[in-house]
Design an enzyme around this catalytic site. Structure first.
Site, PDB file in Angstrom:
ATOM      1  N   HIS A  81      12.596 -17.345   0.077  1.00 23.53           N
ATOM      2  CA  HIS A  81      12.084 -15.792   0.180  1.00 23.53           C
ATOM      3  C   HIS A  81      13.077 -15.259   1.336  1.00 23.53           C
ATOM      4  O   HIS A  81      12.269 -15.641   2.329  1.00 23.53           O
ATOM      5  CB  HIS A  81      10.540 -15.532   0.412  1.00 23.53           C
ATOM      6  CG  HIS A  81       9.980 -15.888  -0.275  1.00 23.53           C
ATOM      7  ND1 HIS A  81       8.598 -16.283  -0.449  1.00 23.53           N
ATOM      8  CD2 HIS A  81       9.641 -15.418  -2.221  1.00 23.53           C
ATOM      9  CE1 HIS A  81       7.757 -16.300  -1.601  1.00 23.53           C
ATOM     10  NE2 HIS A  81       9.009 -15.836  -2.616  1.00 23.53           N
ATOM     11  N   GLU A  89       3.417 -21.589   6.771  1.00 23.50           N
ATOM     12  CA  GLU A  89       3.274 -19.747   6.448  1.00 23.50           C
ATOM     13  C   GLU A  89       3.455 -19.206   8.373  1.00 23.50           C
ATOM     14  O   GLU A  89       2.347 -19.615   8.856  1.00 23.50           O
ATOM     15  CB  GLU A  89       2.281 -18.781   5.911  1.00 23.50           C
ATOM     16  CG  GLU A  89       2.281 -19.181   4.691  1.00 23.50           C
ATOM     17  CD  GLU A  89       3.538 -18.305   3.775  1.00 23.50           C
ATOM     18  OE1 GLU A  89       3.958 -17.539   4.411  1.00 23.50           O
ATOM     19  OE2 GLU A  89       2.991 -18.310   2.793  1.00 23.50           O
TER      20      GLU A  89
HETATM   21 ZN    ZN Z   1       7.416 -16.705   1.673  1.00 29.54          ZN
END
Ligand code: ZN
Length: 417
Positions: free
Chosen positions: A176, A378
């Site tokens: 991302h 994360e």
């Molecule tokens: Zn991500």
């Protein structure tokens, strides 16, 4: 002629003017019940909200912490709607443009040079991959696994001895585009691993017996776009047929339960899954590489931000995988080890129940291939800065994450055949 040049120059400037985020806000809401969830859904219908967490309005549920970006103008109506319905909210970021500028809070030691304490653009990262190979020819090699939609190279750095039969771990960062801390970690990992071989006991032991394949930037085109045009860009940059909207979410494009989520079929959404599984050149290149190295790969680790979670399968179902206990144990100890350095608290668990349901994710796909230990980090933080983690926090984030990754590697060495 001069006029023509001027016009041409003006046209390109207009065409590539970067997005500005003046007065845009990031707001946090925690809907208390189903009624408040539906109020949120209505607000999302009437306004242009960019969801930071979870990644789409469909995943908003009662009791969930929801972060979204909204323009200063639209914020006023959002605010009055929230007030009217007595919903508590918090403004995490008051002026996004200012926050974007503030994230560069580490001074360059040498102007223009790659730095582990700073975010590096794509050109610097490419030059850095060459430097790593030059500096550690015995330990590091660069493999081009394919190219992107815009024809940029996809480079993997292999760390370890030449023996292909050894166990290995595949790691990727930057799937991302806007999650800049993620590529920063992959660079740190390669640097630390190569440099500490022969010096650090644990790293030497690990690298004596296994290899790492590290993809420092998965979504290269998106990453470049996030530097030059739109800091908040997430998807890749491929063109979509019959749509003016650009890009596919590469982490919805893998061939696992790809069609199961009905909310990923809109090319204008940030969670667009693409026209078919592995339709994107980037996904295809990574999937092909993993398939062809399946014999050696024992673990797959993907790095995202933000929210401080260590996640494992499944994302597409609430069912637990056969080795759930084992994965939960690795994640529990991994997050414990991570917290020893700066007391950073992580939570852990299956994606679907710990974060929110996802389909077509790289994690579930790698697991479905038979890689029994697959994890997604994360990284920092929990929302104060969100995707705009200041550079001054890069090193501490990398150092603590390194502890967890080293633990996972040691565990894989010991517990897989
Ligand atoms: Zn991500």
């Amino acid at each position: 002629m001069r006029l023509l040049l001027l016009v041409a120059l003006l046209a390109t400037t207009i065409a590539i003017a970067p997005v500005h985020f003046d007065r845009e806000k990031v707001v946090r809401v925690k809907p208390q019940d189903e009624n408040q969830v539906s109020i949120m859904k209505n607000l999302a219908k009437d306004n242009e909200l960019d969801f930071w967490y979870p990644d789409a309005i469909d995943h908003v549920a009662a009791d969930m912490t929801v972060d979204f970006r909204v323009s200063g103008k639209e914020f006023q109506s959002i605010q009055s709607a929230l007030d009217q319905n007595r919903m508590h909210y918090e403004i995490l970021i008051d002026n996004l443009q200012e926050e974007i500028e503030k994230q560069f809070d580490v001074k360059e030691a040498i102007p223009g040079r790659h730095s582990y304490a700073k975010y590096n653009n794509w050109d610097k990262i490419v030059a850095w991959t060459e430097k790593m190979v030059d500096k550690h020819p015995e330990m590091v090699s660069r493999i081009k696994i394919g190219s992107t939609f815009e024809d940029n190279p996809l480079y993997i750095l292999k760390i370890g001895k030449k023996d292909e039969r050894r166990k290995s771990i595949f790691m990727d960062c930057g799937i991302h585009a806007q999650e800049w801390i993620s590529p920063a970690f992959c660079q740190w990992f390669v640097y630390q691993a190569a440099k500490s071989y022969g010096k650090n006991k644990i790293m030497t032991k690990i690298l004596d017996r296994m290899n790492f394949y590290v993809l420092p930037v998965f979504n290269v085109d998106g990453y470049i776009w996030s530097w030059t045009q739109d800091r908040m860009w997430k998807k890749n940059r491929s063109k979509n047929h019959n749509s003016k909207c650009v890009g596919t979410d590469l982490n919805r494009n893998f061939n696992v339960s790809w069609h199961s989520s009905p909310n990923t079929d809109d090319p204008c959404q940030d969670t667009y899954r693409g026209p078919a599984p592995e339709s994107e050149k980037e996904t295809k290149a990574v999937a092909d590489f993993i398939r062809s190295h399946l014999k050696s790969i024992r673990a797959y680790i993907s790095f995202h931000s933000y929210s401080q979670m260590l996640l494992f399968p499944y994302g597409y179902t609430l069912k637990l995988p056969p080795n759930h206990e084992d994965l939960a144990k690795v994640a529990r100890i991994g997050t414990d080890v991570l917290s020893t350095r700066y007391e950073t608290q992580y939570i852990y668990g299956p994606i679907a129940s710990t974060a929110y349901p996802t389909s077509g994710s790289s994690l579930d796909w790698a697991y479905s291939l038979g890689i029994k230990h697959t994890f997604a980090f994360e990284l920092r933080d929990k929302g104060r800065f969100g995707f705009l983690l200041p550079e001054s926090r890069i090193k501490s984030t990398c150092k603590e994450t390194m502890l967890a990754v080293k633990f996972i590697a040691k565990y894989i060495l010991r517990h897989t055949s």
